[in-house]
Design a protein around this motif. Structure first.
Motif, mmCIF file in Angstrom:
data_model
loop_
_atom_site.group_PDB
_atom_site.id
_atom_site.type_symbol
_atom_site.label_atom_id
_atom_site.label_comp_id
_atom_site.label_asym_id
_atom_site.label_seq_id
_atom_site.Cartn_x
_atom_site.Cartn_y
_atom_site.Cartn_z
ATOM 1 N N ARG A 20 72.259 58.985 -26.462
ATOM 2 C CA ARG A 20 72.957 59.244 -27.721
ATOM 3 C C ARG A 20 74.474 59.310 -27.513
ATOM 4 O O ARG A 20 74.941 59.723 -26.458
ATOM 5 N N LYS A 21 75.180 58.936 -28.529
ATOM 6 C CA LYS A 21 76.638 58.987 -28.471
ATOM 7 C C LYS A 21 77.096 60.433 -28.502
ATOM 8 O O LYS A 21 76.574 61.245 -29.269
ATOM 9 N N ARG A 22 78.045 60.749 -27.656
ATOM 10 C CA ARG A 22 78.619 62.087 -27.617
ATOM 11 C C ARG A 22 80.053 61.993 -28.135
ATOM 12 O O ARG A 22 80.985 61.682 -27.385
ATOM 13 N N PRO A 23 80.246 62.210 -29.414
ATOM 14 C CA PRO A 23 81.535 61.931 -30.043
ATOM 15 C C PRO A 23 82.702 62.778 -29.536
ATOM 16 O O PRO A 23 83.862 62.388 -29.705
ATOM 17 N N GLN A 24 82.421 63.900 -28.880
ATOM 18 C CA GLN A 24 83.524 64.744 -28.407
ATOM 19 C C GLN A 24 84.081 64.300 -27.061
ATOM 20 O O GLN A 24 85.152 64.767 -26.658
ATOM 21 N N GLU A 25 83.386 63.428 -26.357
ATOM 22 C CA GLU A 25 83.880 63.001 -25.053
ATOM 23 C C GLU A 25 85.151 62.175 -25.227
ATOM 24 O O GLU A 25 85.185 61.214 -25.995
ATOM 25 N N PRO A 26 86.215 62.529 -24.502
ATOM 26 C CA PRO A 26 87.498 61.825 -24.667
ATOM 27 C C PRO A 26 87.475 60.432 -24.050
ATOM 28 O O PRO A 26 86.682 60.144 -23.153
ATOM 29 N N SER A 27 88.333 59.583 -24.544
ATOM 30 C CA SER A 27 88.470 58.226 -24.017
ATOM 31 C C SER A 27 89.878 58.026 -23.484
ATOM 32 O O SER A 27 90.852 58.597 -24.004
ATOM 33 N N GLN A 28 89.993 57.216 -22.457
ATOM 34 C CA GLN A 28 91.319 56.893 -21.923
ATOM 35 C C GLN A 28 92.011 55.875 -22.823
ATOM 36 O O GLN A 28 91.332 55.122 -23.516
ATOM 37 N N PRO A 29 93.346 55.864 -22.835
ATOM 38 C CA PRO A 29 94.251 56.685 -22.023
ATOM 39 C C PRO A 29 94.376 58.113 -22.569
ATOM 40 O O PRO A 29 94.389 58.317 -23.776
ATOM 41 N N TYR A 30 94.438 59.085 -21.657
ATOM 42 C CA TYR A 30 94.578 60.474 -22.061
ATOM 43 C C TYR A 30 96.052 60.809 -22.307
ATOM 44 O O TYR A 30 96.940 60.258 -21.632
ATOM 45 N N PRO A 31 96.316 61.722 -23.237
ATOM 46 C CA PRO A 31 97.704 62.112 -23.508
ATOM 47 C C PRO A 31 98.190 63.206 -22.549
ATOM 48 O O PRO A 31 98.970 64.083 -22.926
ATOM 49 N N TYR A 32 97.698 63.169 -21.314
ATOM 50 C CA TYR A 32 98.085 64.166 -20.309
ATOM 51 C C TYR A 32 97.915 63.554 -18.929
ATOM 52 O O TYR A 32 97.386 62.448 -18.781
ATOM 53 N N LEU A 33 98.344 64.252 -17.916
ATOM 54 C CA LEU A 33 98.273 63.769 -16.540
ATOM 55 C C LEU A 33 96.917 64.089 -15.932
ATOM 56 O O LEU A 33 96.358 65.161 -16.183
ATOM 57 N N VAL A 34 96.392 63.163 -15.148
ATOM 58 C CA VAL A 34 95.107 63.357 -14.474
ATOM 59 C C VAL A 34 95.304 63.107 -12.984
ATOM 60 O O VAL A 34 95.795 62.054 -12.584
ATOM 61 N N GLU A 35 94.923 64.092 -12.178
ATOM 62 C CA GLU A 35 95.091 63.989 -10.726
ATOM 63 C C GLU A 35 93.771 64.308 -10.027
ATOM 64 O O GLU A 35 93.163 65.340 -10.299
ATOM 65 N N ILE A 46 84.130 72.636 4.540
ATOM 66 C CA ILE A 46 83.731 71.727 3.466
ATOM 67 C C ILE A 46 84.951 71.344 2.640
ATOM 68 O O ILE A 46 85.984 72.021 2.672
ATOM 69 N N SER A 47 84.809 70.253 1.911
ATOM 70 C CA SER A 47 85.882 69.779 1.051
ATOM 71 C C SER A 47 85.388 69.721 -0.390
ATOM 72 O O SER A 47 84.320 69.165 -0.667
ATOM 73 N N LEU A 48 86.149 70.319 -1.283
ATOM 74 C CA LEU A 48 85.802 70.323 -2.703
ATOM 75 C C LEU A 48 86.622 69.257 -3.416
ATOM 76 O O LEU A 48 87.851 69.261 -3.354
ATOM 77 N N ALA A 49 85.930 68.346 -4.101
ATOM 78 C CA ALA A 49 86.604 67.272 -4.825
ATOM 79 C C ALA A 49 86.642 67.614 -6.306
ATOM 80 O O ALA A 49 85.632 68.044 -6.877
ATOM 81 N N GLY A 50 87.800 67.447 -6.909
ATOM 82 C CA GLY A 50 87.915 67.810 -8.316
ATOM 83 C C GLY A 50 88.908 66.980 -9.085
ATOM 84 O O GLY A 50 89.542 66.066 -8.548
ATOM 85 N N THR A 51 89.037 67.307 -10.353
ATOM 86 C CA THR A 51 89.985 66.660 -11.248
ATOM 87 C C THR A 51 90.910 67.720 -11.828
ATOM 88 O O THR A 51 90.443 68.741 -12.347
ATOM 89 N N PHE A 52 92.202 67.473 -11.730
ATOM 90 C CA PHE A 52 93.222 68.393 -12.228
ATOM 91 C C PHE A 52 93.926 67.714 -13.391
ATOM 92 O O PHE A 52 94.502 66.638 -13.237
#
Length: 359
Positions: A20-35, A46-52
């Motif tokens: 099903r479509k999830r209408p709240q999921e954002p689409s790129q390009p985002y109006p903010y920085l992604v790292e 251990i190494s933790l991988a994430g999105t900032f």
């Protein structure tokens, strides 16, 4: 956490699964920085991988939150039944000027480590390493770091806050408020989908099994005692199908009750940690939550906050929301994928406005 007989039926061909479509999921390009970030935990190697995600105007006055996921192996988006609650939450908060760091659990996605051997204490330690990472950033307000935890994450947040001087506030979403043994007992009773001859005997059977599993003894001793208990249980004999392999069933049941995570959880009481906090706290519950029912957990959390030295706290029951904070009819798990909404706008707005009012 509480096993019951599972009957599998072979199908001639696979059923078509509708995404099903999830209408709240954002689409790129985002109006903010992604790292994309990697955070090393030198204690556990251990190494933790994430999105900032950071507002484009991010600077030393920008508040930041860490998202802490619920129980079970979770990726950074807390993906579950076709929904990505943490992706939606991170997008909403970042658009409103709050930086957000979310990450894969150890042993999940791009993070290294062994999830199966980890406990709530280990996950708490991972959050401390994320805080340390943020403290070294110059593009955020490193003196204004908050924690948002969902489900198990909500009981990790106060524990971390009491272990660090660098947490400014916490948001607890659908967190339990009583010792884990009681949570597991209640879930076993609430989720039972088969009849029993004697309700009280069944309750005593579950309680005794949990008590044995929670004993502060060497796990080998506990495993043997639990196996013996199940082998001699009249209640278990009465509910098992006759064609089921009893020894194999007990083996799996004992394994599920004696892994490191559940043994720690049984004896962990989040109310004790909540009562010790000295920072602002927001606790939200959904009235339709069937996984962490508010009628069991909300009042203990409120009482713990009343005992605390928090200068500002709120405990709020939000009507018609389930455990994922979706607007729902029944709150049952089977309903989750049928709902298009990922997280109620009322919840997103409450969290963001509360944080912005606190900073």
């Amino acid at each position: 956490m509480n096993s019951v007989p599972l009957i599998l039926v072979k199908k001639d061909k696979a059923e078509h699964v509708v995404i099903r479509k999830r209408p709240q999921e954002p689409s790129q390009p985002y109006p903010y920085l992604v790292e994309e970030v990697k955070i090393y935990n030198s204690e556990d190697h251990i190494s933790l991988a994430g999105t900032f995600t950071l507002p484009k105007s991010s600077n030393q006055h920008t508040p930041v939150v860490i998202l802490i996921s619920g129980s079970g192996p979770q990726d950074r988006d807390e993906s579950y039944m076709g929904h990505k609650p943490f992706l939606v939450l991170a997008d909403y908060l970042t658009r409103r000027g709050i930086a957000v760091l979310r990450y894969d659990d150890r042993g999940v996605g791009e993070s290294t480590g062994n999830f199966e051997e980890a406990t709530t204490a280990d996950f708490s330690n991972d959050v401390l390493k994320v805080i340390k990472f943020l403290k070294n950033r110059t593009d955020i307000d490193s003196h204004n770091i908050g924690l948002i935890g969902h489900s198990e994450g909500a009981i990790i947040a106060p524990k971390v806050a009491n272990s660090s001087k660098n947490v400014s506030f916490i948001v607890m979403l659908a967190g339990t408020g009583v010792v884990g043994k009681l949570v597991s007992l209640q879930q076993a009773l609430d989720y039972r989908n088969f009849p029993v001859d004697d309700e009280e005997k069944y309750k005593e059977y579950i309680k005794k099994a949990i008590d044995i599993a929670a004993y502060d003894k060497d796990v080998t001793i506990v495993i043997n005692e639990l196996k013996s208990f199940y082998q001699n249980s009249e209640v278990l004999n009465s509910i098992l199908p006759q064609n089921l392999n009893k020894d194999e069933f007990i083996e799996n049941l004992v394994k599920s009750r004696t892994n490191p995570w559940i043994r720690y959880f049984y004896n962990y009481n989040p109310a004790e940690e909540i009562a010790k906090i000295e920072i602002p706290a927001l606790a939200l519950y959904g009235s339709n939550d069937t996984q962490v029912p508010p009628n069991y957990n909300m009042q203990p959390v409120k009482e713990a906050l009343q005992k605390s030295n928090s200068r500002n706290y709120e405990v709020i029951l939000m009507q018609d929301l389930n455990h994922l904070f979706q607007e729902s009819k029944t709150g049952q798990i089977a309903e989750y994928p049928e709902i298009q909404q990922t997280m109620s706008p009322k919840v997103l707005e409450k969290i963001s406005s509360w944080i912005l009012n606190e900073i």
